[in-house]
Design an enzyme around this catalytic site. Structure first.
Site, PDB file in Angstrom:
ATOM      1  N   CYS A  56      10.605  70.405  53.141  1.00 16.21           N
ATOM      2  CA  CYS A  56       9.366  69.775  53.596  1.00 16.21           C
ATOM      3  C   CYS A  56       8.162  70.575  53.122  1.00 16.21           C
ATOM      4  CB  CYS A  56       9.363  69.665  55.125  1.00 16.21           C
ATOM      5  SG  CYS A  56       7.833  68.993  55.793  1.00 16.21           S
ATOM      6  N   TYR A  87       4.113  58.689  49.724  1.00 18.41           N
ATOM      7  CA  TYR A  87       5.057  59.436  50.551  1.00 18.41           C
ATOM      8  C   TYR A  87       6.216  58.529  50.979  1.00 18.41           C
ATOM      9  CZ  TYR A  87       7.016  61.916  54.554  1.00 18.41           C
ATOM     10  OH  TYR A  87       7.876  62.529  55.428  1.00 18.41           O
ATOM     11  N   GLU A  99       9.677  67.028  47.089  1.00 20.91           N
ATOM     12  CA  GLU A  99       8.432  67.393  47.758  1.00 20.91           C
ATOM     13  C   GLU A  99       8.040  68.780  47.250  1.00 20.91           C
ATOM     14  OE1 GLU A  99       7.994  67.015  51.925  1.00 20.91           O
ATOM     15  OE2 GLU A  99       8.714  64.955  51.995  1.00 20.91           O
ATOM     16  N   ASP A 134      16.358  68.505  57.275  1.00 23.62           N
ATOM     17  CA  ASP A 134      15.775  67.529  56.354  1.00 23.62           C
ATOM     18  C   ASP A 134      16.773  67.257  55.237  1.00 23.62           C
ATOM     19  OD1 ASP A 134      13.346  67.434  57.792  1.00 23.62           O
ATOM     20  OD2 ASP A 134      12.656  69.250  56.775  1.00 23.62           O
ATOM     21  N   TYR A 139      14.236  66.795  49.258  1.00 17.40           N
ATOM     22  CA  TYR A 139      14.133  68.098  49.925  1.00 17.40           C
ATOM     23  C   TYR A 139      14.856  69.206  49.164  1.00 17.40           C
ATOM     24  CZ  TYR A 139      12.411  65.296  53.818  1.00 17.40           C
ATOM     25  OH  TYR A 139      11.682  64.438  54.598  1.00 17.40           O
ATOM     26  N   CYS A 205       7.350  72.501  61.144  1.00 14.78           N
ATOM     27  CA  CYS A 205       7.496  73.499  60.080  1.00 14.78           C
ATOM     28  C   CYS A 205       8.946  73.956  60.044  1.00 14.78           C
ATOM     29  CB  CYS A 205       6.573  74.693  60.316  1.00 14.78           C
ATOM     30  SG  CYS A 205       6.755  75.999  59.074  1.00 14.78           S
ATOM     31  N   CYS A 214      14.256  89.597  48.032  1.00 19.19           N
ATOM     32  CA  CYS A 214      14.334  89.417  46.582  1.00 19.19           C
ATOM     33  C   CYS A 214      13.610  90.581  45.929  1.00 19.19           C
ATOM     34  CB  CYS A 214      13.693  88.094  46.173  1.00 19.19           C
ATOM     35  SG  CYS A 214      13.761  87.793  44.388  1.00 19.19           S
TER      36      CYS A 214
END
Length: 223
Positions: A56, A87, A99, A134, A139, A205, A214
């Site tokens: 998202c 959308y 997205e 999602d 996604y 969120c 990383c």
């Protein structure tokens, strides 16, 4: 509409994608609500652009606009076939787009590796056509690059982060890495999606630190 729609779990072929429109069917704001910079440019000379898909786009954009050196961010759709998608069209899986968050940045302040570190550490890049709850091809995890340096950094940091994932018992990275020349242009999303979590601070969120690191700056690119 997960069940009965094959294009939530399989990429739509180009010949079966929605056609979209030759013109944009909605307004896009001129200015970023947080940074106060142009959403579609023009940006200062030397600004570079790179795009990130990590589920998202609301939460992903908020993480990225907070990074040092970022000139502007915008949410939209990339990596598919449909022109000027909405959308609602993208959520069918029949546009082929992910997205995506476009990031324009000042390369004298930040660079691809720094942005990629944020990307890898704030979502799960092993989930294929989903991110958490999602589900759907829109996604998926992806990086779309506009320079050779960005593409090399994406490949390099992917290998680095895969070692971290493997060490901690996680699966293989499914992130799509493609230059924009191959993935296609970035299409801006509607006004209310831009900087959504600034407008709706307690809105949905699905992003945050995944607990892994990383490492960057450890491998020289010199020949």
């Amino acid at each position: 509409m997960l069940f009965g729609n094959p294009y939530k779990t399989t990429m739509v072929p180009a010949e079966e994608a929605l056609r979209g429109s030759e013109t944009r069917r909605f307004e896009v704001p001129a200015t970023h609500t947080v940074l106060g910079t142009p959403l579609e440019g023009p940006w200062p000379e030397g600004t570079e652009v790179m795009s990130f898909a990590m589920g998202c786009y609301w939460g992903a954009e908020r993480i990225l606009w907070q990074q040092p050196g970022v000139v502007t961010t915008a949410v939209g759709f990339q990596g598919g076939f449909t022109k000027n998608p909405t959308y609602e069209e993208s959520t069918t899986g029949r546009t082929g787009h992910a997205e995506t968050v476009l990031v324009a940045y000042d390369p004298t302040v930040t660079g691809p590796e720094q942005l990629l570190k944020v990307f890898w550490e704030n979502h799960d890049p092993t989930q294929g056509y989903r991110q958490g709850n999602d589900r759907g091809t829109e996604y998926r995890s992806a990086v779309y690059t506009t320079t050779d340096e960005q593409f090399a950094a994406a490949q390099r940091t992917k290998e680095t982060f895969q070692r971290e994932l493997t060490e901690h018992g996680h699966g293989r990275i499914t992130t799509e890495i493609r230059p924009v020349s191959e993935a296609g242009r970035f299409w801006y999303a509607e006004d209310h999606h831009q900087q959504y979590l600034d407008k709706i601070p307690n809105g949905y969120c699905n992003h945050g630190p995944n607990g892994l690191t990383c490492q960057i700056g450890l491998v020289t690119t010199d020949d």
